[in-house]
Enzyme design. Structure first.
Site, PDB file in Angstrom:
ATOM      1  N   PRO A 133       0.817  -1.214   0.000  1.00  0.00           N
ATOM      2  CA  PRO A 133       0.000   0.000   0.000  1.00  0.00           C
ATOM      3  C   PRO A 133       0.852   1.265   0.000  1.00  0.00           C
ATOM      4  O   PRO A 133       1.832   1.363   0.727  1.00  0.00           O
ATOM      5  CB  PRO A 133      -0.818  -0.109   1.282  1.00  0.00           C
ATOM      6  CG  PRO A 133      -0.116  -1.118   2.112  1.00  0.00           C
ATOM      7  CD  PRO A 133       0.625  -2.024   1.192  1.00  0.00           C
ATOM      8  N   GLU A 134       0.464   2.215  -0.834  1.00  0.00           N
ATOM      9  CA  GLU A 134       1.139   3.510  -0.888  1.00  0.00           C
ATOM     10  C   GLU A 134       0.122   4.587  -0.526  1.00  0.00           C
ATOM     11  O   GLU A 134      -0.967   4.287  -0.066  1.00  0.00           O
ATOM     12  CB  GLU A 134       1.741   3.715  -2.288  1.00  0.00           C
ATOM     13  CG  GLU A 134       2.755   2.617  -2.625  1.00  0.00           C
ATOM     14  CD  GLU A 134       3.400   2.770  -3.997  1.00  0.00           C
ATOM     15  OE1 GLU A 134       3.372   3.873  -4.554  1.00  0.00           O
ATOM     16  OE2 GLU A 134       3.915   1.760  -4.496  1.00  0.00           O
TER      17      GLU A 134
END
Ligand SMILES: [Zn+2]
Length: 294
Positions: free
Chosen positions: A2-3
């Site tokens: 996840p960013e």
């Protein structure tokens, strides 16, 4: 992994669910994620506290917790690492095998599940002090970005992963932004011309904004079904269209045609991380036979 966009979508989803809820019990199944606090100190800090806000900084979730009688809320920082997930589960439901921390909120549990052990849920905020500007915030100006790049001899793709340059961009959106800007990932950061810096600055913001919009329109997948990382394939029922396939242009698409010019997308390794790019749209040097796109 996840960013910024995936964390932002999660924050928007969790914030109203947690607002005003009181932590009635704290169960720590893997103390490593709390470090350096001990399970005992962590439990003492959280037990009886109420959630009074949830925001994001880079890839970190910032939970504001207030204890009765305390004027100032305390911040609990969450980081999902590679495959962490955070969600609410009915208190009666069976906990997942990799539940690292479980906070009982009465009828429901807040679960931090982490299968690959890189996530964090901690009162230690030192990592936040080292973060650069938020790419979607007003501090991230073209001028500031240009100055930082001018001081770096690193390849631009590697430099974009530096969280002190800007917070929240990782491997996916670094590749996507460079593709949108038409820049080769191997260019030294300081070699970028002002027009290229501006194109990249704009491309980073566009790629992140579009991903947030995309993630906000689809259901979240808590079960971790499917081939990608649980929540962060933005959830899809089996057989439904794959949003990753549709919204990412080069990331994880090696061997497939470039959506702009049809050339074959390539993968290369930079600083031990995969980069995906179009060798035609993202040439290091202008060539006599220009790509159809430019
Ligand atoms: Zn191309």
């Amino acid at each position: 992994m996840p960013e910024l966009p995936e964390v932002e979508v999660l924050v928007r989803h969790l914030a109203p669910l947690l607002e005003g809820r009181t932590i009635r019990a704290v169960h720590v199944h893997r103390a490593k994620v709390l470090a350096p606090a001990s399970t005992r100190a962590f439990t003492r800090a959280l037990l009886g506290a109420r959630f009074c806000g949830l925001t994001r900084r880079g890839k970190h979730l910032l939970f504001a917790l207030r204890q009765a009688g305390q004027a100032e809320p305390r911040t609990l920082a969450g980081h999902l690492g590679m495959t962490g997930r955070m969600y609410l589960l009915p208190a009666a439901a069976r906990l997942p095998k990799h539940a690292a921390v479980v906070l009982n909120l009465g009828r429901e549990n807040f679960v931090f599940e982490d299968t690959r052990y890189f996530g964090r849920l901690t009162l230690d905020l030192r990592a936040l002090a080292r973060l650069g500007p938020e790419p979607l915030g007003p501090e991230f100006t073209v001028g500031r970005f240009a100055d930082a790049l001018a001081r770096s001899s690193q390849q631009i793709k590697v430099k974009l992963l530096d969280q002190s340059l800007l917070a929240g961009v990782g491997n996916i959106y670094a590749s996507e932004a460079l593709f949108r800007a038409g820049l080769a990932p191997t260019l030294p950061a300081r070699s970028l011309r002002p027009d290229q810096v501006k194109r990249l600055w704009r491309a980073i913001r566009e790629a992140l904004r579009e991903a947030i919009v995309c993630g906000s329109t689809v259901p979240l997948n808590y079960a971790g079904q499917g081939t990608r990382d649980g929540l962060f394939d933005f959830g899809r029922a089996p057989g439904a269209p794959d949003f990753y396939e549709e919204r990412l242009r080069v990331y994880d698409r090696a061997g497939r045609p470039c959506p702009e010019c049809g050339a074959t997308i390539k993968r290369r390794v930079q600083a031990a991380r995969s980069t995906f790019y179009c060798p035609c749209c993202q040439r290091a040097r202008a060539s006599a036979t220009a790509c159809r796109r430019r």
